[in-house]
Scaffold this active site. Structure first.
Site, PDB file in Angstrom:
ATOM      1  N   LYS A   1      66.492  43.606  46.342  1.00  0.00           N
ATOM      2  CA  LYS A   1      65.302  42.787  46.092  1.00  0.00           C
ATOM      3  C   LYS A   1      64.584  42.488  47.390  1.00  0.00           C
ATOM      4  CE  LYS A   1      64.188  38.196  44.554  1.00  0.00           C
ATOM      5  NZ  LYS A   1      64.724  36.882  44.307  1.00  0.00           N
TER       6      LYS A   1
ATOM      7  N   LYS B   1      69.286  40.947  49.407  1.00  0.00           N
ATOM      8  CA  LYS B   1      68.060  40.198  49.138  1.00  0.00           C
ATOM      9  C   LYS B   1      67.400  39.856  50.467  1.00  0.00           C
ATOM     10  CE  LYS B   1      66.165  36.029  47.118  1.00  0.00           C
ATOM     11  NZ  LYS B   1      66.360  34.952  46.155  1.00  0.00           N
TER      12      LYS B   1
HETATM   13  C1  PBG Z   1      65.550  32.060  44.102  1.00  0.00           C
HETATM   14  C2  PBG Z   1      64.834  33.314  43.751  1.00  0.00           C
HETATM   15  C3  PBG Z   1      63.636  33.795  44.290  1.00  0.00           C
HETATM   16  C4  PBG Z   1      63.300  34.908  43.528  1.00  0.00           C
HETATM   17  C5  PBG Z   1      64.304  35.083  42.576  1.00  0.00           C
HETATM   18  N1  PBG Z   1      65.246  34.098  42.736  1.00  0.00           N
HETATM   19  C6  PBG Z   1      62.756  33.271  45.350  1.00  0.00           C
HETATM   20  C7  PBG Z   1      63.265  33.043  46.697  1.00  0.00           C
HETATM   21  O1  PBG Z   1      64.345  33.508  47.073  1.00  0.00           O
HETATM   22  O2  PBG Z   1      62.550  32.356  47.432  1.00  0.00           O
HETATM   23  C8  PBG Z   1      62.047  35.719  43.698  1.00  0.00           C
HETATM   24  C9  PBG Z   1      61.609  36.520  42.514  1.00  0.00           C
HETATM   25  C10 PBG Z   1      60.192  36.965  42.523  1.00  0.00           C
HETATM   26  O3  PBG Z   1      59.450  36.829  43.515  1.00  0.00           O
HETATM   27  O4  PBG Z   1      59.765  37.478  41.480  1.00  0.00           O
HETATM   28  N2  PBG Z   1      66.566  32.093  44.980  1.00  0.00           N
END
Ligand code: PBG
Length: 335
Positions: free
Chosen positions: A259, A205
């Site tokens: 992601k 991520k």
């Molecule tokens: C939370 C999380 C996030 C997303 C999914 N879980 C945001 C972040 O890490 O700030 C983003 C998903 C999206 O942008 O559709 N940890």
């Protein structure tokens, strides 16, 4: 006059031959997508009969639990196997330690139970991280300097995971990027008898600029000071993603996620090649917004953009995609 030399194969080989008609293109397609490839992220909010459109995520709303159940039925009827739930926690229930995440009657748990009750045959993936519950919008606990502390955060994430599993979650998806959390959560799930509750690790991520509309949706954008770069990955790194994936698999992840999605398809392909495990990608909120803005500006056909980008995930090696376009795409594909 000399003629241009032919390749050895041409004209015996003409790759356009198989592309000449629709039936032939269909016959030769290497990959196919269908509703079964989609996980649908949904945002839950308090109340009854509530729909709150999200301005930066045109066409996506937060729904109260009754609305979430209605969406779950639509998803099931369209052939979507799994939902991904995210709460918009009321401001007064947010705190520095995010303890609302551990409340067995929090919005998430109520939504899980309501879906399991009304639509028992659809899967539920739940996000594990503290950002929808903290007053500071970070995914974990902060020390005095504002640094997100790893091991103390993992302890809370374990409790959050057990809370979600007890409510009926099928897939626990840690999105926090703390070190060691997958193994710790797995051990706790086993100890609590949740042997068949899966873990889909947000393994690779990235600290991405594509999460803005999501943070609006869960109400953390305005709260967040600074960034998440000391736990989420640097977009400059590819090899490091393979290390993250290797660790999460060794700790017991059933599947891994990359992601964001489209800008990181090279990572998806490398992970699939290196490990040959189930790989998922999250086509995140900013990607969704980009497609919608492009279509609204007349730059491309919305439906075609949606289906082409989703096919790209399959081609790269994904088992499935988390996408806000899930219901729309499923209905397109169902005809
Ligand atoms: C939370 C999380 C996030 C997303 C999914 N879980 C945001 C972040 O890490 O700030 C983003 C998903 C999206 O942008 O559709 N940890």
């Amino acid at each position: 006059m000399s003629r241009a030399p032919h390749s050895a194969a041409y004209p015996a080989l003409r790759l356009r031959r198989t592309r000449a008609s629709a039936w032939s293109r269909s016959l030769h397609a290497e990959h196919r997508i269908g509703p079964q490839d989609f996980l649908w992220p949904l945002f839950v909010t308090e109340g009854t009969g509530v729909e709150e459109p999200i301005a930066s995520l045109l066409g996506v709303s937060r729904w109260s639990v009754d609305g979430i159940v209605a969406r779950a039925k639509e998803a099931r009827d369209a052939g979507i196997p799994c939902l991904a739930l995210f709460p918009n926690t009321q401001a007064e229930r947010r705190s520095d330690d995010g303890k609302e995440a551990l409340n067995p009657d929090n919005l998430m748990c109520r939504a899980i139970r309501a879906i399991k009750d009304a639509v028992p045959d659809i899967g539920i993936l739940t996000d594990v991280a503290l950002d929808p519950y903290t007053a500071h919008g970070q995914d974990g606990l902060l020390d005095a300097s504002g640094y997100v502390v790893n091991d103390a955060t993992v302890e809370v994430l374990i409790a959050q995971s057990l809370n979600q599993a007890a409510a009926g979650a099928d897939i626990i998806a840690p999105s926090d990027m703390m070190d060691g959390r997958v193994g710790a959560i797995r051990a706790a799930l086993e100890q609590d008898g949740h042997h068949n509750v899966q873990i889909m690790a947000y393994a690779a991520k990235y600290a991405s600029a594509f999460y803005g509309p999501f943070r609006d949706a869960v109400g953390s954008r305005g709260l967040l000071k600074g960034d998440k770069k000391n736990y989420q990955m640097d977009p400059a790194n590819g090899a490091e993603a393979l290390r993250e994936v290797a660790l999460d698999l060794a700790e017991g992840a059933d599947s891994v996620m990359v992601k964001p999605g489209l800008p990181y398809l090279d990572i998806v392909a490398r992970v699939k090649d290196a490990f040959d495990v189930p790989v998922f990608a999250y086509q995140v909120s900013g990607e969704y917004a980009m497609i919608e803005a492009s279509a609204a500006a007349g730059a491309g056909d919305r439906d075609a953009l949606v289906l082409e980008t989703l096919m790209a995930f399959k081609r790269a090696g994904c088992s499935g995609v988390l996408t806000y376009h899930a219901l729309h795409a499923a209905r397109l594909l169902n005809g």
